[in-house]
Motif scaffolding. Structure first.
Motif, PDB file in Angstrom:
ATOM      1  N   UNK A  99       0.943  -0.918  -0.153  1.00  0.00           N
ATOM      2  CA  UNK A  99      -0.244   0.191  -0.008  1.00  0.00           C
ATOM      3  C   UNK A  99       0.728   1.280  -0.110  1.00  0.00           C
ATOM      4  N   UNK A 100       0.521   2.103  -0.569  1.00  0.00           N
ATOM      5  CA  UNK A 100       0.530   3.500  -0.556  1.00  0.00           C
ATOM      6  C   UNK A 100       0.391   4.513   0.700  1.00  0.00           C
ATOM      7  N   UNK A 130       7.103   2.403   6.290  1.00  0.00           N
ATOM      8  CA  UNK A 130       6.194   3.473   5.694  1.00  0.00           C
ATOM      9  C   UNK A 130       6.447   3.357   4.205  1.00  0.00           C
ATOM     10  N   UNK A 131       5.248   4.393   3.334  1.00  0.00           N
ATOM     11  CA  UNK A 131       6.190   4.095   1.737  1.00  0.00           C
ATOM     12  C   UNK A 131       7.321   5.170   1.329  1.00  0.00           C
ATOM     13  N   UNK A 143      -7.653  -3.694  -2.512  1.00  0.00           N
ATOM     14  CA  UNK A 143      -8.557  -4.031  -1.612  1.00  0.00           C
ATOM     15  C   UNK A 143      -8.510  -3.574  -0.216  1.00  0.00           C
ATOM     16  N   UNK A 144      -7.337  -3.515   0.469  1.00  0.00           N
ATOM     17  CA  UNK A 144      -6.771  -3.371   2.271  1.00  0.00           C
ATOM     18  C   UNK A 144      -7.766  -2.794   2.796  1.00  0.00           C
ATOM     19  N   UNK A 145      -8.111  -3.458   3.904  1.00  0.00           N
ATOM     20  CA  UNK A 145      -9.323  -2.535   5.066  1.00  0.00           C
ATOM     21  C   UNK A 145      -9.249  -0.685   4.886  1.00  0.00           C
ATOM     22  N   UNK A 172      -2.675   6.158  -4.955  1.00  0.00           N
ATOM     23  CA  UNK A 172      -2.100   4.940  -4.948  1.00  0.00           C
ATOM     24  C   UNK A 172      -1.288   4.626  -6.584  1.00  0.00           C
ATOM     25  N   UNK A 173      -2.323   3.767  -7.859  1.00  0.00           N
ATOM     26  CA  UNK A 173      -1.660   4.390  -8.844  1.00  0.00           C
ATOM     27  C   UNK A 173      -0.848   5.281  -9.040  1.00  0.00           C
TER      28      UNK A 173
END
Length: 297
Positions: free
Chosen positions: A146-147, A160-161, A185-187, A197-198
């Protein structure tokens, strides 16, 4: 945008190449107390290790057994040793070098893919990988996941990102091919968050990208979270996820190699979502939907 098969044909035009997964006996810093305990909340490594891939077997034996499995169908196949399970740069430098070099000594192994975390790439190891990259095919694949720092904290990643971004840039600057892995699809991450994010992923100097849907796996902390608070989760239907993936990839550069859209965990471990589709069947549905929308994959 190219698929992974096309990318490998460009790298190895004279023969077919197959990855063989290896479990080299490593752990992760968010499991052993270095940065935390318990590992990522979604993780159960049984979901992606084939039967031959166990730590009691040497790297050489795992590769030879993997070769036997594939050679029945493709006797002239060559192989990439895929250091997959857990964090494959988390260890003493000499131990890491010994395992990588052992893999490269196995006949018909023509390169390495090393799966790891962005907080486990010290400079001395990166120096060695820079040299290794000059004499064999190499991809270093980072689990970004995830970002969102909030999401990364929630899933107990332990970094972290900014760490992921810095390490990916540092690796790519050495001329090493970089792969990234993300879970969609993470919560707490809805459509808008994923499109953002993309956009961030599109700016990373990566060669390959793996995407897959969130899967709830038995025995994980995330499975318990889902049991206690199912409203926190949006589990996509196959059609919903296809639409999401197609929107997501339109934010990405055409030069990127899309290795995977989806993952398939063993039914014995999977809680949800169970789409009843094999990976190649799902990919075919993505390609069909993309063609209908005029999206070139």
């Amino acid at each position: 945008m190219r698929d992974y098969g096309t990318f490998l044909k460009e790298q190895f035009p004279d023969f077919k190449v197959q990855k063989i997964a290896i479990h080299a006996g490593f752990t992760c810093p968010n499991r052993d107390g270095s940065v935390g305990y318990g590992g990522c909340t979604y993780c159960n490594n049984q979901t992606f290790n084939p039967e031959y891939c166990v730590t009691q077997k040497t790297v050489t034996r795992q590769l030879e057994e993997g070769k036997q499995f594939f050679a029945r169908k493709y006797p002239t196949m060559k192989y990439l040793a895929y250091f997959q399970a857990y964090t494959n740069t988390y260890g003493e430098l000499q131990v890491l070098k010994q395992k990588y070099e052992e893999a490269l000594q196995v006949p018909d192994v023509v390169g390495l893919v090393i799966g790891t975390r962005p907080d486990c790439m010290p400079d001395d190891l990166l120096d060695y990988l820079t040299e290794l990259n000059k004499r064999t095919f190499l991809i270093v694949e980072y689990g970004v996941e995830s970002t969102s720092d909030e999401t990364l904290r929630r899933i107990n990643r332990g970094h972290d990102f900014a760490c992921a971004k810095e390490t990916i840039e540092r690796t790519a600057e050495r001329g090493i091919r970089v792969g990234a892995h993300l879970i969609l699809g993470l919560p707490g991450e809805g459509y808008d968050e994923l499109m953002h994010q993309a956009d961030l992923v599109a700016k990373l100097p990566i060669t390959t990208l793996k995407l897959h849907q969130l899967q709830l796996i038995k025995g994980t902390r995330m499975a318990k979270e889902f049991q206690d608070n199912p409203a926190d989760f949006h589990l996509y239907t196959a059609d919903e996820y296809i639409e999401l993936v197609l929107d997501y990839i339109q934010h990405l550069p055409d030069t990127l190699v899309l290795e995977r859209f989806v993952s398939q965990s063993p039914k014995s471990l999977l809680i949800a979502p169970d789409w009843g589709l094999k990976n190649h069947e799902f990919t075919a549905k993505v390609k069909k939907a993309a063609a209908q929308k005029g999206i070139v994959l």
